[in-house]
Design a protein around this motif. Structure first.
Motif, short mmCIF file in Angstrom:
data_model
loop_
_atom_site.label_atom_id
_atom_site.label_comp_id
_atom_site.label_asym_id
_atom_site.label_seq_id
_atom_site.Cartn_x
_atom_site.Cartn_y
_atom_site.Cartn_z
N THR B 42 0.85 -1.21 0.00
CA THR B 42 0.00 0.00 0.00
C THR B 42 0.88 1.25 0.00
O THR B 42 0.61 2.20 -0.75
CB THR B 42 -0.93 -0.01 1.24
OG1 THR B 42 -1.65 -1.24 1.23
CG2 THR B 42 -1.89 1.14 1.24
N LEU B 43 1.93 1.22 0.79
CA LEU B 43 2.83 2.38 0.86
C LEU B 43 3.44 2.64 -0.53
O LEU B 43 3.45 3.78 -1.01
CB LEU B 43 3.93 2.12 1.90
CG LEU B 43 5.03 3.18 2.00
CD1 LEU B 43 4.46 4.52 2.43
CD2 LEU B 43 6.13 2.74 2.96
N LEU B 44 3.94 1.59 -1.17
CA LEU B 44 4.56 1.77 -2.49
C LEU B 44 3.53 2.28 -3.51
O LEU B 44 3.84 3.14 -4.34
CB LEU B 44 5.15 0.45 -2.99
CG LEU B 44 6.39 -0.08 -2.29
CD1 LEU B 44 7.02 -1.20 -3.10
CD2 LEU B 44 7.44 1.00 -2.07
N LYS B 45 2.32 1.74 -3.44
CA LYS B 45 1.30 2.15 -4.42
C LYS B 45 0.91 3.61 -4.23
O LYS B 45 0.60 4.30 -5.20
CB LYS B 45 0.06 1.24 -4.32
CG LYS B 45 0.33 -0.12 -4.94
CD LYS B 45 -0.91 -0.95 -5.09
CE LYS B 45 -0.59 -2.18 -5.93
NZ LYS B 45 -1.69 -3.13 -6.00
N ILE B 46 0.92 4.06 -2.99
CA ILE B 46 0.60 5.47 -2.74
C ILE B 46 1.71 6.36 -3.30
O ILE B 46 1.45 7.38 -3.94
CB ILE B 46 0.37 5.72 -1.23
CG1 ILE B 46 -0.97 5.10 -0.82
CG2 ILE B 46 0.39 7.20 -0.90
CD1 ILE B 46 -1.25 5.10 0.66
N ILE B 47 2.96 5.94 -3.11
CA ILE B 47 4.08 6.74 -3.65
C ILE B 47 4.00 6.77 -5.18
O ILE B 47 4.22 7.79 -5.81
CB ILE B 47 5.45 6.16 -3.19
CG1 ILE B 47 5.56 6.18 -1.66
CG2 ILE B 47 6.60 6.96 -3.81
CD1 ILE B 47 6.79 5.47 -1.12
N ALA B 48 3.63 5.62 -5.77
CA ALA B 48 3.56 5.54 -7.24
C ALA B 48 2.37 6.30 -7.81
O ALA B 48 2.31 6.59 -9.00
CB ALA B 48 3.48 4.07 -7.67
#
Lengths: 252, 237
Positions: B42-48
């Protein structure tokens, strides 16, 4: 002996086609004769008449339009559903047209087609077939848009692709085998449809299947066999054209 | 530099990320260790930009990213699976991002050829993805990402599906490439060894809360990460 079941299966599939072929050239073939007493080309000579070309053209136009429109709309809708949180709930609607047999469904819709003055018209039959084939395409493509394809789409965005590039450079090329397969199946559904075409078309939209049935009702076995041979022709051509990709597993 | 300030995210009543903040200077790799379901993806998807944050701010070189769509963030997300485009050969897979940017053909050719040499994939340039091994696929995926010179690479357990030997080779490859090209990356993993090996900075994500560490020693010493337990285990074998 081991080949026997295989031969039986081939015969089972081939027999109707062999019968159509023989009946289309048979002269005065009547029960209880097991084989025609003579041969003739007179049934095929009737092909020169305008009605045949019109029926074949109608069937072909209907199948191509239904296949093309339903495949495109189904692909687009299934893509949208795959992004939705409530996809399964929406998908239930796609099963709805299959709750009844197509003929009963067509009778149910007939009132609306009459009111809209679409009954007995080509656009009416096209719309009737789309009402059945579009949900089929949605169901077909819903499983195609699996997690892997959704992740590939997301990855494409992060690589810098905008929505248009994602569709043209990723989703459509990656889905080409599935798109062709769906189009092919809907083409066949439409091409062989009789019930819906005759109910909504009121016998005035004289597709090949409607023509075959009319010849059978007139006890004209020779013309019915020629029509049946013509009916088999485009699917066989499509099968031949697509054999390479149909043999391949549809995968991404 | 990537900067994240007080990111929050909930799915329904479940709070997945709580006040996440981090800084990632250029050329560094932040290894984020965490168990399955702790919120790493979820963290990576938010950054992306693939998921919206409920609150908080994402900055790249002091520019707010929250409102930008993923294609304009220059943050490439790499999944566990290589996800190569099956209709394109190795060469075209790598060239994908440059073609989107309408890079002139000569420059595109030179850059792809140079990267193929770096990836050790010259011989495979015309092969289709289906004909590649798992390690080769990951190298192509990696090449496809770095050729567009992203501001940040988001690596979601990228070597998780590989066998141990290929995984180790890919870790070596990543380390060398990241150093050589000064890549900035957030590398999430549930593997202790991988986190220690890949990171130049370290963090631990647990129940939606991110703990960052000033040094490798602090990361190793924190009992939450389980690294000391692991060391003890191997000592006693």
């Amino acid at each position: 002996m081991r080949r026997l079941p295989f031969i039986a299966l081939v015969l089972l599939f081939a027999l109707p086609f062999v019968y159509f072929g023989v009946a289309a050239f048979a002269d005065q073939w009547r029960f209880p004769a097991l084989w025609p007493p003579g041969w003739t080309l007179q049934h095929w000579a009737a092909l020169g008449g305008g009605q045949w070309g019109q029926s074949a053209g109608l069937s072909l136009s209907l199948a191509l339009l239904t296949g093309g429109i339903a495949t495109a709309l189904g692909f687009w809708t299934a893509h949208g559903l795959s992004q939705s949180k409530h996809a399964r709930r929406w998908l239930l609607w796609a099963y709805f047209p299959y709750a009844f047999s197509p003929v009963i469904y067509a009778h149910g819709l007939k009132f609306f087609f009459n009111s809209a003055q679409l009954a007995g018209q080509f656009p009416g039959v096209l719309l009737g077939q789309l009402i059945l084939c579009y949900p089929f395409a949605v169901l077909f493509f819903f499983s195609h848009f699996d997690q892997r394809l959704r992740e590939m789409e997301a990855l494409s965005y992060t690589l810098g692709a905008g929505p248009r590039a994602v569709w043209w450079r990723v989703l459509l090329p990656v889905s080409r085998p599935a798109l062709l397969l769906c189009f092919f199946q809907i083409f066949l559904i439409s091409w062989f449809d009789y019930g819906l075409s005759s109910v909504i078309g009121l016998g005035q939209v004289r597709t090949l299947t409607v023509a075959v049935y009319q010849y059978i009702m007139e006890a004209n076995a020779g013309l019915a066999a020629v029509s049946a041979c013509l009916l088999c022709l485009p699917p066989l051509v499509l099968l031949w054209v697509n054999q390479g990709f149909l043999q391949k597993k549809v995968e991404i | 530099m990537l900067q994240i300030n007080n990111i929050n995210k909930a799915f329904g009543t479940t709070r997945v990320l709580q006040n996440i903040s981090l800084e990632l200077p250029k050329g560094e790799t932040l290894a984020v260790l965490g168990r399955s379901g702790c919120g790493k993806t979820t963290l990576l998807k938010i950054i992306a930009g693939l998921l919206p944050a409920d609150a908080g701010e994402i900055l790249q070189n002091d520019q707010r990213q929250n409102e930008l769509p993923p294609q304009r963030r220059n943050a490439v997300y790499l999944y566990q699976e290589a996800l190569l485009f099956p209709h394109l050969n190795v060469w075209e897979n790598i060239a994908f991002g440059l073609r989107l940017r309408k890079t002139p053909e000569n420059e595109l050719k030179n850059r792809v050829e140079a990267l193929l040499v770096h990836l050790g994939l010259q011989a495979e340039a015309r092969r289709m993805p289906q004909a590649l091994s798992g390690g080769q696929k990951q190298r192509v995926a990696f090449g496809r990402a770095i050729i567009i010179e992203p501001q940040v690479l988001l690596l979601d357990e990228p070597f998780g599906a590989l066998d141990p030997e290929t995984r180790s080779q890919m870790q070596d490859f990543y380390q060398k490439t990241a150093e050589q090209l000064q890549l900035s990356a957030v590398f999430v993993t549930h593997d202790l060894k991988e986190a220690l090996r890949m990171g130049t900075r370290w963090a631990y994500l647990d129940q939606g809360q991110l703990q960052t560490y000033p040094t490798r020693e602090a990361f190793v010493r924190d009992p939450k990460t389980g690294i000391e337990q692991e060391i003890e285990f191997w000592k006693n074998v």
